[in-house]
Design a protein around this motif. Structure first.
Motif, mmCIF file in Angstrom:
data_model
loop_
_atom_site.group_PDB
_atom_site.id
_atom_site.type_symbol
_atom_site.label_atom_id
_atom_site.label_comp_id
_atom_site.label_asym_id
_atom_site.label_seq_id
_atom_site.Cartn_x
_atom_site.Cartn_y
_atom_site.Cartn_z
ATOM 1 N N ALA A 195 0.833 -1.203 0.000
ATOM 2 C CA ALA A 195 0.000 0.000 0.000
ATOM 3 C C ALA A 195 0.869 1.255 0.000
ATOM 4 C CB ALA A 195 -0.924 -0.004 1.206
ATOM 5 N N ALA A 196 1.925 1.242 0.803
ATOM 6 C CA ALA A 196 2.830 2.401 0.847
ATOM 7 C C ALA A 196 3.554 2.586 -0.486
ATOM 8 C CB ALA A 196 3.831 2.230 1.980
ATOM 9 N N LEU A 197 4.001 1.490 -1.071
ATOM 10 C CA LEU A 197 4.681 1.578 -2.359
ATOM 11 C C LEU A 197 3.741 2.051 -3.466
ATOM 12 C CD1 LEU A 197 6.933 -1.615 -2.346
ATOM 13 C CD2 LEU A 197 7.693 0.768 -2.351
ATOM 14 N N SER A 198 2.515 1.574 -3.442
ATOM 15 C CA SER A 198 1.573 1.974 -4.494
ATOM 16 C C SER A 198 1.239 3.456 -4.406
ATOM 17 C CB SER A 198 0.298 1.137 -4.421
ATOM 18 O OG SER A 198 -0.461 1.499 -3.296
ATOM 19 N N PHE A 199 1.302 4.014 -3.206
ATOM 20 C CA PHE A 199 1.043 5.444 -3.061
ATOM 21 C C PHE A 199 2.029 6.256 -3.890
ATOM 22 C CE2 PHE A 199 1.532 9.531 -0.855
ATOM 23 C CZ PHE A 199 0.222 9.970 -0.916
ATOM 24 N N PHE A 200 3.263 5.813 -3.952
ATOM 25 C CA PHE A 200 4.288 6.533 -4.709
ATOM 26 C C PHE A 200 4.445 6.021 -6.140
ATOM 27 C CE2 PHE A 200 5.576 6.851 -0.224
ATOM 28 C CZ PHE A 200 5.530 8.233 -0.095
ATOM 29 N N LEU A 201 4.450 4.716 -6.322
ATOM 30 C CA LEU A 201 4.755 4.140 -7.635
ATOM 31 C C LEU A 201 3.583 4.176 -8.608
ATOM 32 C CD1 LEU A 201 6.831 1.021 -6.508
ATOM 33 C CD2 LEU A 201 7.676 3.241 -7.291
ATOM 34 N N LEU A 202 2.373 4.140 -8.101
ATOM 35 C CA LEU A 202 1.201 4.067 -8.978
ATOM 36 C C LEU A 202 0.410 5.370 -9.004
ATOM 37 C CD1 LEU A 202 -0.067 0.487 -8.062
ATOM 38 C CD2 LEU A 202 1.491 1.153 -9.887
ATOM 39 N N ARG A 203 1.059 6.478 -8.693
ATOM 40 C CA ARG A 203 0.380 7.769 -8.631
ATOM 41 C C ARG A 203 -0.261 8.150 -9.963
ATOM 42 N NH1 ARG A 203 3.256 12.545 -5.716
ATOM 43 N NH2 ARG A 203 2.738 11.061 -4.109
ATOM 44 N N GLY A 204 0.435 7.930 -11.057
ATOM 45 C CA GLY A 204 -0.100 8.285 -12.375
ATOM 46 C C GLY A 204 -1.372 7.520 -12.707
ATOM 47 N N TRP A 205 -1.343 6.212 -12.476
ATOM 48 C CA TRP A 205 -2.526 5.395 -12.753
ATOM 49 C C TRP A 205 -3.681 5.764 -11.825
ATOM 50 C CZ3 TRP A 205 0.008 -0.101 -13.297
ATOM 51 C CH2 TRP A 205 0.687 -0.163 -14.517
ATOM 52 N N ARG A 206 -3.366 6.091 -10.571
ATOM 53 C CA ARG A 206 -4.405 6.480 -9.614
ATOM 54 C C ARG A 206 -5.053 7.793 -10.046
ATOM 55 N NH1 ARG A 206 -1.565 6.306 -5.265
ATOM 56 N NH2 ARG A 206 -1.038 8.506 -5.228
ATOM 57 N N ASP A 207 -4.236 8.755 -10.490
ATOM 58 C CA ASP A 207 -4.783 10.028 -10.958
ATOM 59 C C ASP A 207 -5.611 9.839 -12.221
ATOM 60 O OD1 ASP A 207 -3.529 11.257 -8.837
ATOM 61 O OD2 ASP A 207 -1.828 11.986 -10.033
ATOM 62 N N GLU A 208 -5.149 8.976 -13.113
ATOM 63 C CA GLU A 208 -5.891 8.681 -14.338
ATOM 64 C C GLU A 208 -7.242 8.035 -14.003
ATOM 65 O OE1 GLU A 208 -5.284 5.924 -18.336
ATOM 66 O OE2 GLU A 208 -3.571 6.341 -17.044
ATOM 67 N N MET A 209 -7.238 7.109 -13.058
ATOM 68 C CA MET A 209 -8.467 6.453 -12.638
ATOM 69 C C MET A 209 -9.430 7.460 -12.003
ATOM 70 S SD MET A 209 -9.028 3.280 -10.000
ATOM 71 C CE MET A 209 -8.435 4.194 -8.595
ATOM 72 N N ALA A 210 -8.914 8.349 -11.181
ATOM 73 C CA ALA A 210 -9.754 9.367 -10.545
ATOM 74 C C ALA A 210 -10.368 10.289 -11.593
ATOM 75 C CB ALA A 210 -8.944 10.172 -9.543
ATOM 76 N N GLY A 211 -9.603 10.627 -12.624
ATOM 77 C CA GLY A 211 -10.132 11.459 -13.702
ATOM 78 C C GLY A 211 -11.252 10.765 -14.456
ATOM 79 N N GLU A 212 -11.058 9.488 -14.758
ATOM 80 C CA GLU A 212 -12.111 8.729 -15.440
ATOM 81 C C GLU A 212 -13.366 8.637 -14.584
ATOM 82 O OE1 GLU A 212 -10.806 4.879 -16.678
ATOM 83 O OE2 GLU A 212 -9.499 5.677 -18.248
ATOM 84 N N MET A 213 -13.187 8.441 -13.286
ATOM 85 C CA MET A 213 -14.342 8.353 -12.391
ATOM 86 C C MET A 213 -15.070 9.695 -12.305
ATOM 87 S SD MET A 213 -12.738 5.931 -9.425
ATOM 88 C CE MET A 213 -14.151 6.017 -8.354
#
Length: 94
Positions: free
Chosen positions: A41-59
């Motif tokens: 979870a801690a690693l995904s906060f930093f490593l997957l930031r782009g995908w998380r932002d993209e997902m939030a935009g789609e939502m």
């Protein structure tokens, strides 16, 4: 592939990688699973930031689209929208 699928697969992949790394350490399986969950979870906060932002935009886009469609349908049901009743007739209605 949707951003939500990419992000979810990324989170699962990080969990599996961290769990594989912890598997070599001598400790209980439950503790390994809990540590893998926290570290991934801690690693995904930093490593997957782009995908998380993209997902939030789609939502957000989907939510705005649903909201505007809901308002359009409400106004059509109230009789305020003339575009819903003034559509050209289809072949079936002739």
């Amino acid at each position: 592939m949707s951003a939500a699928v990419k992000y979810t697969l990324g989170r699962i992949g990080l969990f599996v990688l961290v769990l594989a790394a912890l598997w070599l350490i001598d400790m209980s399986v439950f503790l390994k699973l809990m540590l893998a969950l926290v570290f991934s979870a801690a690693l995904s906060f930093f490593l997957l930031r782009g995908w998380r932002d993209e997902m939030a935009g789609e939502m957000a886009e989907s939510s705005a689209r649903r909201r505007s469609e809901k308002e359009r349908l409400r106004s059509a049901l109230a009789g305020d929208d003339q575009t819903a009743t003034s559509q050209p007739p289809t072949d079936e209605s002739r």
